[in-house]
Scaffold this active site. Structure first.
Site, PDB file in Angstrom:
ATOM      1  N   CYS A   1     100.658  22.389 -46.879  1.00 21.93           N
ATOM      2  CA  CYS A   1     100.706  21.911 -45.493  1.00 21.93           C
ATOM      3  C   CYS A   1      99.537  20.957 -45.196  1.00 21.93           C
ATOM      4  CB  CYS A   1     100.750  23.079 -44.511  1.00 21.93           C
ATOM      5  SG  CYS A   1     101.165  22.569 -42.830  1.00 21.93           S
TER       6      CYS A   1
ATOM      7  N   HIS B   1     105.639  25.659 -46.194  1.00 20.69           N
ATOM      8  CA  HIS B   1     104.821  26.838 -46.482  1.00 20.69           C
ATOM      9  C   HIS B   1     105.560  27.748 -47.464  1.00 20.69           C
ATOM     10  CE1 HIS B   1     101.622  26.254 -43.522  1.00 20.69           C
ATOM     11  NE2 HIS B   1     102.548  25.669 -42.809  1.00 20.69           N
TER      12      HIS B   1
ATOM     13  N   GLU C   1     104.562  30.341 -48.830  1.00 18.80           N
ATOM     14  CA  GLU C   1     104.241  31.747 -48.532  1.00 18.80           C
ATOM     15  C   GLU C   1     105.068  32.296 -47.370  1.00 18.80           C
ATOM     16  OE1 GLU C   1     102.547  29.132 -47.703  1.00 18.80           O
ATOM     17  OE2 GLU C   1     101.484  29.384 -45.818  1.00 18.80           O
TER      18      GLU C   1
END
Lengths: 193, 250
Positions: free
Chosen positions: A77, A175, A177
């Site tokens: 990001c 992202h 994650e």
């Protein structure tokens, strides 16, 4: 696996650590320069504002460290954006790994670009077993244009770089994650580089 | 294409997920972490955790729970309830929350929106607005729908956008708990006057209601609680329905 997450004044560091833990990897969150140089893998996450974050990195010498790393590095990001040349956000000179500008989305649709969007033309080692059109989670108001280093695109207002790769440097605008199973696969692919 | 988001909302009281009807008659429905992980598996795009007692009873923030949620969830989630100052937001960010939603506190002190947005970015701050249509005007309420304030929905939404809110979560108190559909007219107007995403809340009862809220209500995301908690509409079934009706979902 010896993985280091770079600690600096940006959010979202914890989430990356949690995602690695779910994969059974105990990463170290650190700003210790020697530890960063010695690690097998380095993750440079981040949510935040470019100029303030860049200032912090420079004051702590982390900008130079990042550029000199030779092991696989993954920017996420804001991490991806800071690895570029310059950002329109706060007219900020960035680290300059990718020879690209970071531009603000024109206000033709809602900004920030927030939510799940599709990865288009994902190629290379980061996207092993990731399908064309797989969804990933994005939250950002600035973007990197499609360029020679682009390894996945996304379409919002215009086409932009969803992921980039140059030498040992990898980066995603989304992202991983927070991108469910697709994101986990991307992280696993990075870890097994 | 950017997908429309389906967001289950988990109301938390004393560490348990609960669901009230019209903000009252609260029933327990399960462990927040397990329920959240189940929704993520089912294809939920995001989760909202609201500490419903925090605002008026000044309860301590539920940061330990937030940390457990963050550790177990691979999709984004926001947390709300009891965020009264910048420090509260900071604690939740450190615990692993992706976003905070603020409501009563920013009505009392609008500057808090600016502070959170400046400190952590607009993407981190959702402003939740509870409003009720009264004599043709959308009256804003705070403290879990207990107290009317001198604000009107559209003006207030525009103001918080200017102050740096990243999203608006609008709950129609007229529709909440009724299962008769979302407040599509108000949502459409909100979506058209704002340049940030709008999350629709209150009134979901059928799959058709979700189709309507995305098509007529122009919402970017739709939130619901009981229909998911009681498995009246399983998320995979809802998403198939929406795909069949040409709405782009994940």
């Amino acid at each position: 696996m010896d993985v280091v997450i770079i600690k600096y004044n940006a959010g979202n560091i914890r989430s990356v650590d949690f995602a690695l833990k779910r994969m059974g990897i105990e990463a170290e969150i650190t700003d210790d320069i020697q530890r960063i140089y010695a690690a097998k893998k380095v993750i440079f996450p981040g949510v935040g504002e470019a100029s303030g974050t860049m200032k912090y990195l420079m004051e702590n010498g982390l900008d130079k460290v990042l550029k000199r790393l030779s092991q696989p590095v993954l920017g996420i990001c804001l991490g991806q954006q800071l690895m570029c040349e310059w950002s329109e956000e706060g007219n900020t000179d960035c680290i300059g790994i990718f020879d690209q500008p970071v531009l603000k989305f024109p206000p033709q649709d809602k900004v920030p670009h927030m939510g799940w969007n599709q990865l288009l033309n994902p190629v290379g080692p980061l996207f092993k077993n990731v399908q064309e059109g797989a969804y990933a989670y994005f939250v950002h108001s600035y973007y990197v244009p499609v360029c020679d280093d682009t390894v996945a695109e996304c379409d919002y207002i215009n086409r932009f770089s969803a992921a980039m790769h140059k030498n040992n440097f990898y980066a995603t605008q989304f992202h991983p994650e927070k991108s469910g199973e697709t994101g986990q696969r991307v992280l696993e692919n990075f870890i097994s580089l | 294409m950017l997908a429309k988001r389906i967001i289950p909302c988990l109301d938390i009281r004393d560490g348990k997920t609960v669901k009230g009807v019209n903000f009252l008659d609260i029933k327990e429905v399960g462990d927040p972490v397990e329920l959240g992980a189940k929704y993520a598996m089912d294809g939920a795009d995001e989760l909202v955790y609201l500490d419903i007692t925090a605002s008026h009873e000044k309860r301590k923030l539920f940061s330990e729970l937030v940390q457990r949620i963050a550790a177990n969830l691979n999709i984004p989630f926001s947390v709300g309830g009891g965020i009264n100052e910048l420090r509260d937001a900071d604690i939740l960010l450190s615990a692993g929350a992706d976003k905070v939603s603020v409501n009563s506190a920013v009505v009392r002190d609008p500057e808090l929106v600016d502070q959170i947005a400046r400190g952590y970015g607009s993407q981190f701050v959702i402003v939740a607005i509870d409003a009720k249509l009264e004599k043709g005007r959308w009256q804003v309420y705070i403290n879990g729908g207990r107290q009317p304030v001198s604000k009107e929905l559209f003006t207030w939404a525009r103001e918080v956008q200017e102050r740096g809110a990243g999203e608006i979560l609008f709950t129609s108190m007229n529709h909440d708990g009724t299962k008769n559909g979302f407040a599509c007219d108000a949502l459409k107007e909100l979506s058209e006057i704002l340049s940030i995403p709008v999350i629709a809340s209150g009134g979901a009862g059928t799959e058709k209601h979700f189709e309507d809220v995305f098509k007529s209500g122009k919402a970017d995301a739709a939130l619901a609680a009981s229909i998911f908690h009681y498995n009246e509409i399983p998320i995979p079934k809802l998403k198939n329905y929406l795909k069949e009706h040409h709405i782009n979902v994940r």
